[in-house]
Enzyme design. Structure first.
Site, mmCIF file in Angstrom:
data_model
loop_
_atom_site.group_PDB
_atom_site.id
_atom_site.type_symbol
_atom_site.label_atom_id
_atom_site.label_comp_id
_atom_site.label_asym_id
_atom_site.label_seq_id
_atom_site.Cartn_x
_atom_site.Cartn_y
_atom_site.Cartn_z
ATOM 1 N N SER A 113 -8.202 -1.648 -1.766
ATOM 2 C CA SER A 113 -8.875 -0.389 -1.460
ATOM 3 C C SER A 113 -10.149 -0.246 -2.279
ATOM 4 C CB SER A 113 -7.952 0.792 -1.750
ATOM 5 O OG SER A 113 -6.948 0.872 -0.781
ATOM 6 N N ASP A 143 -4.533 -0.574 -6.431
ATOM 7 C CA ASP A 143 -4.879 -1.185 -5.154
ATOM 8 C C ASP A 143 -6.307 -1.726 -5.148
ATOM 9 O OD1 ASP A 143 -5.348 -1.891 -2.582
ATOM 10 O OD2 ASP A 143 -4.584 -0.043 -1.692
ATOM 11 N N GLN A 169 -1.308 3.090 -5.544
ATOM 12 C CA GLN A 169 -2.704 3.354 -5.211
ATOM 13 C C GLN A 169 -3.632 3.073 -6.382
ATOM 14 O OE1 GLN A 169 -2.096 7.320 -3.750
ATOM 15 N NE2 GLN A 169 -2.843 6.744 -1.725
ATOM 16 N N ARG A 188 0.850 -1.209 0.000
ATOM 17 C CA ARG A 188 0.000 0.000 0.000
ATOM 18 C C ARG A 188 0.875 1.245 0.000
ATOM 19 N NH1 ARG A 188 -5.613 -0.828 3.504
ATOM 20 N NH2 ARG A 188 -6.768 -1.824 1.830
ATOM 21 N N TYR A 196 0.104 -0.084 9.191
ATOM 22 C CA TYR A 196 -0.912 -1.119 9.411
ATOM 23 C C TYR A 196 -1.055 -1.386 10.889
ATOM 24 C CZ TYR A 196 -1.457 -2.260 4.526
ATOM 25 O OH TYR A 196 -1.763 -2.208 3.191
HETATM 26 N N1 NAP Z 1 -7.712 9.038 -0.697
HETATM 27 C C1 NAP Z 1 -7.324 7.864 -0.245
HETATM 28 O O1 NAP Z 1 -7.922 6.819 -0.474
HETATM 29 C C2 NAP Z 1 -6.085 7.805 0.600
HETATM 30 C C3 NAP Z 1 -5.940 6.760 1.500
HETATM 31 C C4 NAP Z 1 -4.783 6.715 2.286
HETATM 32 C C5 NAP Z 1 -3.806 7.692 2.111
HETATM 33 N N2 NAP Z 1 -3.981 8.685 1.220
HETATM 34 C C6 NAP Z 1 -2.943 9.687 1.071
HETATM 35 O O2 NAP Z 1 -3.391 10.894 1.689
HETATM 36 C C7 NAP Z 1 -2.842 11.981 0.975
HETATM 37 C C8 NAP Z 1 -3.964 12.859 0.492
HETATM 38 O O3 NAP Z 1 -3.400 14.063 0.077
HETATM 39 P P1 NAP Z 1 -4.047 15.386 0.604
HETATM 40 O O4 NAP Z 1 -3.331 16.500 -0.050
HETATM 41 O O5 NAP Z 1 -5.504 15.282 0.449
HETATM 42 O O6 NAP Z 1 -3.783 15.413 2.152
HETATM 43 P P2 NAP Z 1 -2.360 15.579 2.828
HETATM 44 O O7 NAP Z 1 -1.305 15.383 1.814
HETATM 45 O O8 NAP Z 1 -2.376 14.697 4.020
HETATM 46 O O9 NAP Z 1 -2.304 17.093 3.272
HETATM 47 C C9 NAP Z 1 -3.278 17.546 4.131
HETATM 48 C C10 NAP Z 1 -2.869 18.940 4.489
HETATM 49 O O10 NAP Z 1 -3.965 19.575 5.114
HETATM 50 C C11 NAP Z 1 -3.473 20.374 6.163
HETATM 51 N N3 NAP Z 1 -4.459 20.377 7.228
HETATM 52 C C12 NAP Z 1 -4.733 19.392 8.094
HETATM 53 N N4 NAP Z 1 -5.716 19.774 8.935
HETATM 54 C C13 NAP Z 1 -6.041 21.028 8.587
HETATM 55 C C14 NAP Z 1 -6.966 21.963 9.093
HETATM 56 N N5 NAP Z 1 -7.772 21.666 10.124
HETATM 57 N N6 NAP Z 1 -7.039 23.154 8.499
HETATM 58 C C15 NAP Z 1 -6.237 23.454 7.455
HETATM 59 N N7 NAP Z 1 -5.346 22.629 6.953
HETATM 60 C C16 NAP Z 1 -5.252 21.416 7.509
HETATM 61 C C17 NAP Z 1 -2.174 19.764 6.633
HETATM 62 O O11 NAP Z 1 -1.245 20.820 6.846
HETATM 63 P P3 NAP Z 1 -1.181 21.427 8.325
HETATM 64 O O12 NAP Z 1 -0.976 20.269 9.233
HETATM 65 O O13 NAP Z 1 -0.059 22.409 8.274
HETATM 66 O O14 NAP Z 1 -2.504 22.079 8.553
HETATM 67 C C18 NAP Z 1 -1.714 18.943 5.438
HETATM 68 O O15 NAP Z 1 -0.627 19.579 4.802
HETATM 69 C C19 NAP Z 1 -2.065 11.451 -0.194
HETATM 70 O O16 NAP Z 1 -0.745 11.313 0.168
HETATM 71 C C20 NAP Z 1 -2.671 10.064 -0.355
HETATM 72 O O17 NAP Z 1 -1.779 9.138 -0.912
HETATM 73 C C21 NAP Z 1 -5.127 8.785 0.486
HETATM 74 N N1 NAD Z 2 -16.834 -9.093 2.914
HETATM 75 C C1 NAD Z 2 -16.326 -8.560 1.801
HETATM 76 O O1 NAD Z 2 -16.807 -8.722 0.704
HETATM 77 C C2 NAD Z 2 -15.128 -7.703 1.919
HETATM 78 C C3 NAD Z 2 -14.689 -6.865 0.900
HETATM 79 C C4 NAD Z 2 -13.581 -6.033 1.102
HETATM 80 C C5 NAD Z 2 -12.928 -6.043 2.343
HETATM 81 N N2 NAD Z 2 -13.411 -6.903 3.282
HETATM 82 C C6 NAD Z 2 -12.813 -6.973 4.586
HETATM 83 O O2 NAD Z 2 -13.023 -5.760 5.253
HETATM 84 C C7 NAD Z 2 -11.996 -5.603 6.201
HETATM 85 C C8 NAD Z 2 -11.421 -4.192 6.100
HETATM 86 O O3 NAD Z 2 -10.893 -4.031 4.837
HETATM 87 P P1 NAD Z 2 -9.966 -2.787 4.653
HETATM 88 O O4 NAD Z 2 -9.528 -2.667 3.276
HETATM 89 O O5 NAD Z 2 -10.672 -1.638 5.254
HETATM 90 O O6 NAD Z 2 -8.747 -3.152 5.595
HETATM 91 P P2 NAD Z 2 -7.905 -2.081 6.333
HETATM 92 O O7 NAD Z 2 -6.625 -2.730 6.694
HETATM 93 O O8 NAD Z 2 -7.891 -0.852 5.505
HETATM 94 O O9 NAD Z 2 -8.723 -1.773 7.649
HETATM 95 C C9 NAD Z 2 -8.648 -2.646 8.724
HETATM 96 C C10 NAD Z 2 -8.708 -1.762 9.959
HETATM 97 O O10 NAD Z 2 -8.919 -2.537 11.115
HETATM 98 C C11 NAD Z 2 -8.192 -1.953 12.157
HETATM 99 N N3 NAD Z 2 -7.927 -2.898 13.238
HETATM 100 C C12 NAD Z 2 -7.018 -3.916 13.284
HETATM 101 N N4 NAD Z 2 -7.101 -4.531 14.482
HETATM 102 C C13 NAD Z 2 -8.051 -3.893 15.192
HETATM 103 C C14 NAD Z 2 -8.574 -4.085 16.499
HETATM 104 N N5 NAD Z 2 -8.134 -5.054 17.300
HETATM 105 N N6 NAD Z 2 -9.532 -3.262 16.911
HETATM 106 C C15 NAD Z 2 -9.988 -2.295 16.097
HETATM 107 N N7 NAD Z 2 -9.538 -2.074 14.869
HETATM 108 C C16 NAD Z 2 -8.580 -2.879 14.414
HETATM 109 C C17 NAD Z 2 -6.921 -1.535 11.496
HETATM 110 O O11 NAD Z 2 -6.333 -0.510 12.273
HETATM 111 C C18 NAD Z 2 -7.421 -1.003 10.164
HETATM 112 O O12 NAD Z 2 -7.744 0.349 10.285
HETATM 113 C C19 NAD Z 2 -10.975 -6.681 5.886
HETATM 114 O O13 NAD Z 2 -11.219 -7.775 6.743
HETATM 115 C C20 NAD Z 2 -11.339 -7.114 4.504
HETATM 116 O O14 NAD Z 2 -11.060 -8.458 4.222
HETATM 117 C C21 NAD Z 2 -14.482 -7.697 3.127
#
Ligand code: NAP
Ligand code: NAD
Ligand code: NAP
Ligand code: NAD
Lengths: 93, 367, 471, 471, 93, 367
Positions: free
Chosen positions: F132, F129, F126, F121, F227
């Site tokens: 996700s 993925d 992404q 991840r 994780y």
């Molecule tokens: N979308 C998804 O599915 C997913 C899942 C997991 C990870 N991610 C990752 O998350 C990131 C998303 O990018 P992003 O640009 O949306 O977010 P980001 O890169 O995490 O940036 C968020 C920014 O918002 C600012 N911020 C936080 N709280 C704030 C508040 N209350 N007021 C004003 N500003 C605030 C923070 O700066 P300050 O702290 O200085 O305020 C930070 O620089 C990517 O790296 C992506 O890969 C995304």
């Molecule tokens: N049934 C379906 O068709 C289906 C489809 C997709 C995903 N899933 C299942 O859904 C679940 C979540 O998927 P995901 O992609 O969000 O995984 P994920 O890894 O993104 O989320 C799992 C979350 O569980 C939390 N966690 C782990 N141990 C914990 C604990 N003891 N107490 C509380 N939280 C705890 C982790 O911190 C994590 O945030 C997985 O089991 C996945 O297999 C099921």
């Protein structure tokens, strides 16, 4: 004299502008206090009264002046005091 | 006054006429309440809750036979009629027209029966209006059904795996159920549009943030009472043509068109269905009264090349807890209206009593 | 000495201006008062210490008397503040008038003895203006105070009679005419008498001016009198050739004027109407005082009411939905709660056009569920509610439901908006709601309408809190 | 005649004041210009027709020349406006200086022949002030204009050297000292020479004043010079005893001063630093011109940028979600679209912390789906975008993703916020985002930060549009 | 004279207040135009120059005056013109 | 390069590895695509759409045997292994650990198999993925299931028939699925609270407007990779006690707690279930990996006095249209990554390739 009259008029105009400007910006919340403070300020007539009552004038005149002075003084005192009182009552924020 | 609440026996009817909370209120109101054992269990109201609220648990026989008024959801079962106390009263929600025989039986048994579906939709009666309260549940549930049946997500999602556009939901007939469906679909993030023949509805649809589909309707399709009239043949044709176009790009169609006491109008022809996208879903709430879609079959799901058409029945019963809550409050309000110091007041000058009373003193008043 | 007074004058003026500036903002307002006091003290002292001032005892006495009367006057109950203000305008006017008179007689007296300050036309004109303004303010303010205090022998309700305008204008015209005559012949033998006549006419005019004005307009009139007082001070300034007087007077005069105009707009009254009393046609707003009519409030006014309230209950209806105003409502909710106002939403069971109509919208706008209160819970609280804000609701707040058997809504429980201390109602027109019946709520004494599309009205309202205007 | 000039002076003053007042509002601004012109014309004519004026030819000639040079000067490309303004300040200063000199020599000349207007200390003081202010404005403005125009033989970059402050202050002090001397002995034999020295020192000081100032500060400095020009006019007014000059000068001086202060605040620079050039420690903002640092913008400034923009792209990120600022964002969207600005939302596939994170929130805030644009569609439009408003987004707009192989986000497609003409970025601190790497976007030349919680910042921003400030 | 000096000072103070008040309220959008218009207004020095050049003074003086007059005139003309030009460019709303 | 897309044969698998839209994109990318007849029909993608997009319809044999890379959703069926071209490549999404035998078969057949569930991840990945993207669908669907299973409406409704309070939803484990569930439940108007062991999650939960339940966790429950770690026994006990309290007043509990590669942690004991309200619903997304609730039985609904516990399997497949859309885009992205000018680049220094490659050149790399 004319020159003086001129500068008087000048001063008058300018102050008027200031007065207008000031009020335009005031919050409606403050209108009432504002009225009472301007009212107090307008009691500046006190200056005139002092001259009249204080200078070496015939008695009659002085009496008029005294009354005037008393009147404007009342204004000043009550005006400022009550304004302050009203303001005290605003919510603290 | 003694009130009986039997367990509903009709197939997949999970609601119950009174909930513990309402029982409590009626007790305070001076009523004595007996509840058949297990009456509420299907709606998640355990017997214990009823006793706690002050009701006595009894057998069916007592709940029907040994009370002044029996409160229930569905019409009395033919088999049960004989078990009601002669001259007793029954309050339920059923279409007398749909089972004349039963009604005659009830009359013979000298039962005073009220059907809440006959309530006039007047302001005073809003508190008793089971049609509204139950249609609310139906409209909401219809969306859940559609959302589960379709292959798509309703909301728009921009994700790393591409953008999923929001689903398009079309609601036909924007009455109580329709409006609730609109609201629910909007909540889930769908792009919602709706259509109805009553001009007043346009504003109401927009008041929920949805789009109202405009179709020029010459005739005035609204009765004085604010209900829809049946449309003239050719206006109806126009409507069909118009809707056939509208359904083309819909992912979900929810139909709720109804005309009180009449068969539901057809809004979607088989041909129109052929024009729809594979994967599209039609949920036809009017199934009970014949359906708004030509292909609808009450109670079953049929699929016509990729388009599935559902005609669910008795949706409120599928959310029995809340549906019963509302039904119970409606019934209680009605009870409060017809009972005056411990006696039924059979005052037929009162519109509510007059309209809802199906049988009384041995005669059939509505059929 | 001369320089001292010059400088002190400048100083005082500056202080006065600061005072007014600081009054713009509740935070600095009280500093403003201090500035005003200091400025005034400086002015007084600077004059007092002038060599020609010799009768200090007199001055002390008069000032003392001023305090003796002034302090109690400043402690009147807030309900009586308007009277108080009017009264002090009266004092102001009186002072100006008297000083004017004094000046005149001084001049007459010394006139023979050439010791007189030269009396230019301009100056004489100013003097007359001072006297006229001063005295009319005096009687006018007294009348106003009387009316507000509901003194028995002063008629509360506006007294109008045919030809009133002619009479009033007449009186004023005569006074003005005579003034002109005096300006031309300050030292004519008849001047002295004329002077008295002028003064008399001014006093009379003051009374005539107020007689036709109804309670509703009093505040405005008072602030106009305030302006008059200021102008008389200006006139005095010209006479005494004192810039300080001119400035302070002008400040007072101009601000007073604007203030009255703003007030008029707020009560949508024609300024000229008020300015010249009951001149011209009958006055809606006055009538409003007496019989039941739709009263309108401005957004500024409404914002003011709301933000000064302790508790506000918002009652949404179908209109909010139609206008899709839920987000604006939410903004208002934020703005008010941020200011410490307690805001609740009273949801009527059948508000809107479908069960839960309001819930859907308010949830969308992220109003916390905890802020939504059911009818049965809110009604007991309504009497203690400062402001009930009705947003596009009608039938559900229609008191007719309580008693009007004939109406379709008879017997429907309603939200007791009418029991609130003040009701603000937002709707587009005077049309009825779903049930199609009139709603007396809108014409109650304590109800004020905000006409317009709910979304538009509410966003204006919210802006009031955004803008520097209100803090 | 006297009266005429008196009245015309008053009239002109009033017109000038109106002019400035009208400049408060784009709607009335142009009327303001007209008022200014009329006022100026009145002033000129009123002076011209005075009996003592006899050399009309000369005047005509000079005025004509003024037009000949002035018109082209007013047609410079907008990029050159700053230079233009600086230049005209130079002219203003020159004029003041010359008149001052003229006055002085006149007096000297007539001095013998008692025909001279009496020269009080006060007056002589004013005269010196006029000359000093006038001449330093002259050279100072010339320098400024030169720097801005990037004339080769003037160093663009700030020139600082040890002891600079001492020198500068020294020069000024000497000039002042001599001035005092002259005030005390206006007619001393050495006075004439001293006068020249003073003038010379003033000219020198003007140059020294500007040398240490960097491009970033020029606008501020110019508006300070503007104030100086005004003050010199005031001084002239005292000398010539003309109220008109004093008023107009004062208006210019005070407004110029405030303007500079506001500007400084906007660029968060210490006002005093600018006022006295490079005095004291090194200057952050100047540096800003050269190397990469975080530049801050005020909400006012931001609001201004946004409302003047034709197209705005809002780029929300996790920060918007954390701050739950979606409703405020929606308000901003409304405010801007209402003003005819085209606003789009650029949604990055992974903005936030879950797929569709932004969608959930923006849908809740009722942003129409049609306003949401995917990354691939928006990126081509970014270069034509006037303002990119980054609300709590970081990684998804981090240009490092394009080339920085070492970083975890390398290869992730990003929204090309950096390509927009101007970038406004809202975040609380200088902390990195999810990926934990710095983001050069924030320190680009065309990027301005709005530090603070997104919800707070945006509601302030929205208020800007609510308030009267911007129309 | 003192009196006159006084009223001058008075006028000065008042105008300053007005100047401050005016600007405080101005939209930041208008700062640049505002600067150029105040700049034009400050060219009121023209009045002084006219007196110097126009009255019957020795040549040298008059030349100084002429230059001054020319300078301020340039200011006036370009100042007003450019302000107007800038304002023209505001979005029509 | 020739790509094959077979029809999924696994029980109730309705998804398809490529959608017509993505086929079109790959064509432009220079790939040649063959699709088994009817491969997409279960996901509402008719064969016609594929041909229109430029794919050729073929028999299963061809889709598996006569291509360079076969793209599919589920792991190759044991029966099919022999039909793949020896030395060919397969991309799918499956847990090698769960079927070692199959993996050995694949290796023997010299197949190069990639499993997308093994993707690291990391930001770069992404776009590929599938965990996700599919978890997103699952989280959304889980709420729909819960909403249909409970007896209540999720939103608060003030109606003439009384006020229905909003339902209380508790989400355990706020990963991708959990967060999506939170968002969806909030959309429907429920009062949502959530819990997770990773501290970082708190802010994320709040960023969706939901309440995060605080429980003091001494140990650091997050790995470097972000994780969750398995909790120490006694912390786990604490958690169980804490959650037993939390679930009491919940109407709906959605559990998504997972620890990569491990059995899902138990969060709700049978005792805790006894403490819950009748009518409450537990939807356990972790059913596949053993379930977060002690009573969960994968794929079936069990009711324990009034509380129903659902362990739905393969939810994404129940919204096949959108799930396939996202899966297809993921797969395409992955393809783009592993294919370089017409050749597979088996560069095991590349983290993505290294982590996802299950079998290659006859040997088992992951099991
Ligand atoms: N979308 C998804 O599915 C997913 C899942 C997991 C990870 N991610 C990752 O998350 C990131 C998303 O990018 P992003 O640009 O949306 O977010 P980001 O890169 O995490 O940036 C968020 C920014 O918002 C600012 N911020 C936080 N709280 C704030 C508040 N209350 N007021 C004003 N500003 C605030 C923070 O700066 P300050 O702290 O200085 O305020 C930070 O620089 C990517 O790296 C992506 O890969 C995304
Ligand atoms: N049934 C379906 O068709 C289906 C489809 C997709 C995903 N899933 C299942 O859904 C679940 C979540 O998927 P995901 O992609 O969000 O995984 P994920 O890894 O993104 O989320 C799992 C979350 O569980 C939390 N966690 C782990 N141990 C914990 C604990 N003891 N107490 C509380 N939280 C705890 C982790 O911190 C994590 O945030 C997985 O089991 C996945 O297999 C099921
Ligand atoms: N809730 C239900 O289930 C349901 C179902 C059917 C009927 N009803 C009935 O509907 C009524 C509901 O009462 P209510 O008070 O909510 O609504 P209402 O009585 O219909 O009143 C709505 C008011 O909103 C105003 N309005 C409409 N659009 C507006 C806009 N854009 N901006 C501002 N104001 C606007 C209207 O006045 P203007 O036109 O002057 O603006 C009208 O007076 C009850 O009579 C109820 O019995 C309810
Ligand atoms: N399946 C269930 O469990 C269930 C539960 C409750 C209600 N219902 C059904 O849902 C339907 C709607 O219920 P309701 O309470 O909203 O009724 P309603 O009367 O409130 O709404 C019916 C709407 O249909 C409209 N309509 C009539 N003819 C039309 C036409 N030709 N084209 C378009 N619109 C037309 C009417 O104008 C009205 O707005 C009814 O059929 C009712 O029986 C089903």
């Amino acid at each position: 004299m004319t020159s003086d009259f001129g500068s008087m008029l000048f001063v008058f105009i300018l102050s008027t502008f200031i007065g207008l400007g000031v009020i335009r910006r005031v919050s409606r919340l403050l209108h009432t206090p504002l009225m009472s403070i301007t009212n107090a300020i307008s009691a500046i007539a006190v200056v005139g009264s002092i001259v009249v009552v204080g200078a070496d004038h015939p008695l009659g005149i002085r009496i008029l002046g005294a009354v005037a002075l008393f009147a404007s003084m009342t204004n000043i005192v009550s005006g400022f005091l009550i304004t302050d009182r009203m303001l005290k009552m605003f919510k603290k924020r | 006054m003694r009130i009986g609440v039997p367990k509903e026996v009709a197939a997949n009817e999970r609601r119950v006429a009174l909930t513990p909370e309402v029982v409590g209120r009626l007790k305070k109101g001076g009523f004595e309440i007996v509840v058949e054992r297990g009456a509420g269990s299907a709606a998640f109201f355990p017997d214990s809750a009823y006793t706690a609220a002050g009701a006595t648990l009894v057998d069916r026989a007592v709940a029907l036979g040994d009370v002044d008024v029996t409160l229930q959801v569905q019409a009395p079962a033919a088999a049960d009629v004989a078990r009601y106390r002669e001259g007793g009263a029954v309050v339920a929600a059923f279409q007398p027209a749909s089972d004349a025989a039963l009604v005659r039986q009830l009359a013979q048994r000298k039962l005073t029966t009220f059907s809440l579906v006959l309530l006039p939709r007047i302001t005073r009666a809003q508190g008793m209006d089971v049609l509204s309260s139950q249609a609310t549940v139906a409209g909401y549930k219809a969306v859940l059904i559609a959302a589960s049946a379709t292959g798509r997500l309703l909301p728009m999602l921009v994700t790393a795996a591409g953008t999923l556009p929001a689903a398009r939901v079309l609601v036909l007939g924007a009455g109580v159920a329709g409006l609730q469906a609109i609201a629910t679909a909007r909540r889930l993030g769908a792009i919602v549009s709706a259509f109805d023949v009553r001009p007043a509805v346009k504003e109401q649809v927009q008041s929920l943030g949805a789009v109202f589909l405009e179709m020029a309707i010459e005739e005035h399709a609204e009765t004085a009472g604010g209900y829809a009239k049946e449309l003239s043949a050719d206006t109806h044709q126009k409507e069909l043509a118009f809707l056939a176009k509208s359904v083309k790009d819909a992912d979900i169609v929810i139909t709720t068109a109804a005309i009180p006491g009449k068969k539901a109008p057809i809004l979607i022809t088989a041909a129109a269905v052929d024009g729809m996208k594979p994967g599209a879903v039609i949920v036809d709430l009017a199934a009970e009264t014949g359906g708004n879609c030509e292909l609808t079959q009450a109670g079953v799901e049929i699929v016509r090349h990729g388009v599935s058409i559902l005609g669910p029945l008795n949706l409120p019963s599928t959310l029995p807890f809340d549906a019963s809550q509302m039904y119970a409050r409606n019934v209680a309000a009605f009870l409060g209206h017809i009972v005056k110091d411990g006696q039924l007041r059979m005052d037929f000058t009162d519109q509510i009593i007059n309209d809802t009373c199906v049988t009384h003193a041995g005669e059939v008043r509505k059929s | 000495m001369r320089a001292v007074s010059e400088l002190s004058a400048i100083l005082a003026t500056a202080l006065f201006i600061f005072a007014l500036n600081w009054m713009n903002d509740p935070k600095t307002a009280r500093r403003g008062v201090v500035a005003g006091i200091v400025g005034m003290t400086i002015a007084v002292v600077a004059t007092w210490i002038q060599p020609e001032i010799i009768h200090h005892g007199w001055i002390l006495l008069a000032i003392a008397a001023g305090f003796v009367v002034g302090i109690p006057l400043s402690l009147v109950p807030l309900t009586a503040v308007p009277q108080r203000t009017a009264l002090s305008h009266a004092f102001g006017g009186l002072a100006a008038g008297l000083v004017g008179a004094a000046e005149y007689f001084l001049w007459l007296g010394e006139h023979g003895t050439g010791a007189a300050v030269e009396m230019t036309h301009f100056r004489m004109g100013a003097l007359c203006a001072e006297v006229i303004l001063g005295f009319l303010t005096f009687t006018g303010s007294l009348m106003a105070a009387g009316k507000l205090q509901e003194v028995k022998w002063i008629p509360q309700r506006p007294v109008t009679y045919p030809g009133q305008n002619v009479v009033n204008i007449g009186v004023l015209a005569v006074a003005a005419g005579l003034a002109v005559a005096m300006v031309l012949h300050p030292d004519a033998p008849w001047a002295r008498t004329v002077f008295f006549v002028i003064a008399g006419l001014a006093l009379l005019f003051g009374i005539l001016l107020i007689i036709p004005i109804g309670g509703a307009d009093m505040p405005t009139v008072i602030s106009i009198l305030n302006a008059y007082a200021g102008l008389s001070a200006v006139a005095m300034g010209f006479v005494l050739n004192s810039k300080l007087l001119v400035t302070a007077g002008a400040l007072d005069g101009s601000s007073g004027l604007i203030l009255s105009i703003i007030m008029c707009r707020a009560m949508n009254r024609s300024f000229t109407n008020v300015l010249f009393g009951a001149f011209g046609k009958a006055q809606p707003a006055v009538a409003a005082g007496e019989q039941k009519v739709w009263k309108q409030e401005t957004v500024e006014g409404a914002a003011q009411l709301l933000e000064q309230a302790r508790t506000v209950v918002i009652i949404p209806g179908y209109g909010m939905a139609v206008a899709q105003a839920q987000h604006k409502v939410a903004e208002l909710y934020d703005a008010l709660t941020k200011r410490g106002v307690i805001v609740k939403f009273a949801i009527h069971p059948v508000a809107g056009r479908m069960p839960g109509h309001m819930n859907v919208l308010l949830a969308e706008a992220n109003i916390p569920y905890t802020a939504l209160v059911e009818m049965d819970e809110i009604n007991p609280e309504m009497p203690q509610t400062d402001v009930a804000l009705v947003v596009g609701a009608n039938d559900v707040v229609n008191p007719a439901a309580r008693y009007a058997k004939s109406t379709p809504i008879y017997g429907m429980p309603i939200i007791d908006a009418d029991k609130a201390k003040t009701v603000l109602a937002v709707k587009r027109s005077k049309n009825p709601g779903f049930a199609g019946i009139d709603n007396e709520l809108y014409v109650l004494d304590n109800t004020w309408m905000l006409f317009g599309d709910a979304k538009a009205v509410l966003s204006d309202l919210v802006k009031q809190f955004g803008s520097g205007g209100i803090h």
